[in-house]
Design a protein around this motif. Structure first.
Motif, PDB file in Angstrom:
ATOM      1  N   ARG A   1       0.918  -1.166   0.043  1.00 57.69           N
ATOM      2  CA  ARG A   1      -0.348  -0.156   0.182  1.00 57.69           C
ATOM      3  C   ARG A   1       1.298   1.463   0.295  1.00 57.69           C
ATOM      4  O   ARG A   1       2.338   0.775   0.507  1.00 57.69           O
ATOM      5  CB  ARG A   1      -1.374  -0.147   1.310  1.00 57.69           C
ATOM      6  CG  ARG A   1      -1.420  -0.687   1.064  1.00 57.69           C
ATOM      7  CD  ARG A   1      -2.139  -0.880   2.912  1.00 57.69           C
ATOM      8  NE  ARG A   1      -3.285  -2.242   2.168  1.00 57.69           N
ATOM      9  CZ  ARG A   1      -4.767  -2.260   3.349  1.00 57.69           C
ATOM     10  NH1 ARG A   1      -5.029  -1.137   3.686  1.00 57.69           N
ATOM     11  NH2 ARG A   1      -5.473  -3.286   3.333  1.00 57.69           N
TER      12      ARG A   1
ATOM     13  N   THR B   1       2.694   1.693   3.384  1.00 53.13           N
ATOM     14  CA  THR B   1       3.539   0.813   3.636  1.00 53.13           C
ATOM     15  C   THR B   1       4.976   1.449   3.284  1.00 53.13           C
ATOM     16  O   THR B   1       5.872   1.691   3.327  1.00 53.13           O
ATOM     17  CB  THR B   1       3.541  -0.368   3.572  1.00 53.13           C
ATOM     18  OG1 THR B   1       2.183  -0.785   3.991  1.00 53.13           O
ATOM     19  CG2 THR B   1       4.367  -1.585   3.798  1.00 53.13           C
TER      20      THR B   1
ATOM     21  N   LEU C   1       4.835  -0.811  11.892  1.00 46.73           N
ATOM     22  CA  LEU C   1       3.813  -1.110  11.015  1.00 46.73           C
ATOM     23  C   LEU C   1       2.524  -2.074  11.107  1.00 46.73           C
ATOM     24  O   LEU C   1       1.320  -1.403  10.993  1.00 46.73           O
ATOM     25  CB  LEU C   1       4.871  -2.502  10.012  1.00 46.73           C
ATOM     26  CG  LEU C   1       3.744  -2.149   9.060  1.00 46.73           C
ATOM     27  CD1 LEU C   1       4.054  -1.248   7.982  1.00 46.73           C
ATOM     28  CD2 LEU C   1       4.885  -3.634   7.605  1.00 46.73           C
TER      29      LEU C   1
ATOM     30  N   LYS D   1      -0.827  -0.134  10.635  1.00 39.33           N
ATOM     31  CA  LYS D   1      -1.979  -1.530  10.011  1.00 39.33           C
ATOM     32  C   LYS D   1      -2.910  -1.684  11.174  1.00 39.33           C
ATOM     33  O   LYS D   1      -4.175  -1.164  10.587  1.00 39.33           O
ATOM     34  CB  LYS D   1      -1.575  -2.788   9.758  1.00 39.33           C
ATOM     35  CG  LYS D   1      -2.099  -3.524   8.915  1.00 39.33           C
ATOM     36  CD  LYS D   1      -1.756  -4.923   8.905  1.00 39.33           C
ATOM     37  CE  LYS D   1      -2.349  -5.879   8.361  1.00 39.33           C
ATOM     38  NZ  LYS D   1      -2.165  -7.344   8.117  1.00 39.33           N
TER      39      LYS D   1
ATOM     40  N   GLN E   1      -6.573   0.026   9.221  1.00 42.95           N
ATOM     41  CA  GLN E   1      -7.496  -0.986   9.538  1.00 42.95           C
ATOM     42  C   GLN E   1      -8.613  -1.665   9.971  1.00 42.95           C
ATOM     43  O   GLN E   1      -9.775  -1.786   9.554  1.00 42.95           O
ATOM     44  CB  GLN E   1      -6.621  -2.405   9.164  1.00 42.95           C
ATOM     45  CG  GLN E   1      -5.664  -1.624   7.695  1.00 42.95           C
ATOM     46  CD  GLN E   1      -5.008  -3.716   6.987  1.00 42.95           C
ATOM     47  OE1 GLN E   1      -5.559  -3.795   7.841  1.00 42.95           O
ATOM     48  NE2 GLN E   1      -4.601  -3.179   5.853  1.00 42.95           N
TER      49      GLN E   1
END
Length: 162
Positions: free
Chosen positions: A55, A58, A107, A111, A115
């Protein structure tokens, strides 16, 4: 006025305060670069890098994090943990290995925040950085720069002997 100057000197002799300044500079570089990459340079939703699909959040993190690590290492080495006797090469390798673990922790946190909680990616990035700050200080002090926890906050040149 003299007392205030002495207090400022004591404050700047504190490892944690200097680490906060160092980490703050790395933070500003990281977050600013993240914002620029995310909004201006990596504008497609996903990128194919080798066999991985990433993405834009990222890929932006990978680039901005690397920039922040370099700034943070240089400042930490020359401003915070100046009394370390490890070679600069070992310091950098250790610092980078801790940063890589920190990258994956960042990360994972980002995330989850993006999300599962729907948090705006640049804000999620800030939250991830702040959540790992204190662990980073102690790991870098003991591992990256091989200093004892006993000297818990003052610079070796502090006149009071602390």
């Amino acid at each position: 006025m003299v007392n205030k100057k002495v207090q400022n000197n004591k404050l700047l002799n504190n490892h944690m305060v200097r680490f906060l300044i160092s980490a703050g500079a790395g933070f500003l570089v990281d977050v600013s670069a993240y914002y620029l990459f995310y909004h201006n340079l990596l504008t497609k939703p996903t990128y194919q890098i080798f066999s991985l699909t990433m993405r834009n959040s990222t890929a932006s993190l990978a680039l901005s994090f690397s920039m922040g690590v370099v700034v943070n290492f240089l400042m930490t080495r020359y401003i915070v943990f100046t009394e370390s006797t490890l070679s600069p090469y070992k310091q950098f390798l250790r610092f980078t290995s801790v940063a890589i673990v920190g990258f994956f922790a960042n990360l994972a946190i980002i995330k989850i925040l993006i999300q599962y909680f729907g948090i705006y990616p640049p804000v999620a990035r800030i939250g991830a950085i702040l959540s790992l700050f204190f662990a980073s200080y102690f790991i870098h002090k003991v591992f990256s720069f091989k200093l004892a926890l006993r000297s818990y906050g003052t610079h070796k040149n502090n006149e009071s002997g602390n």
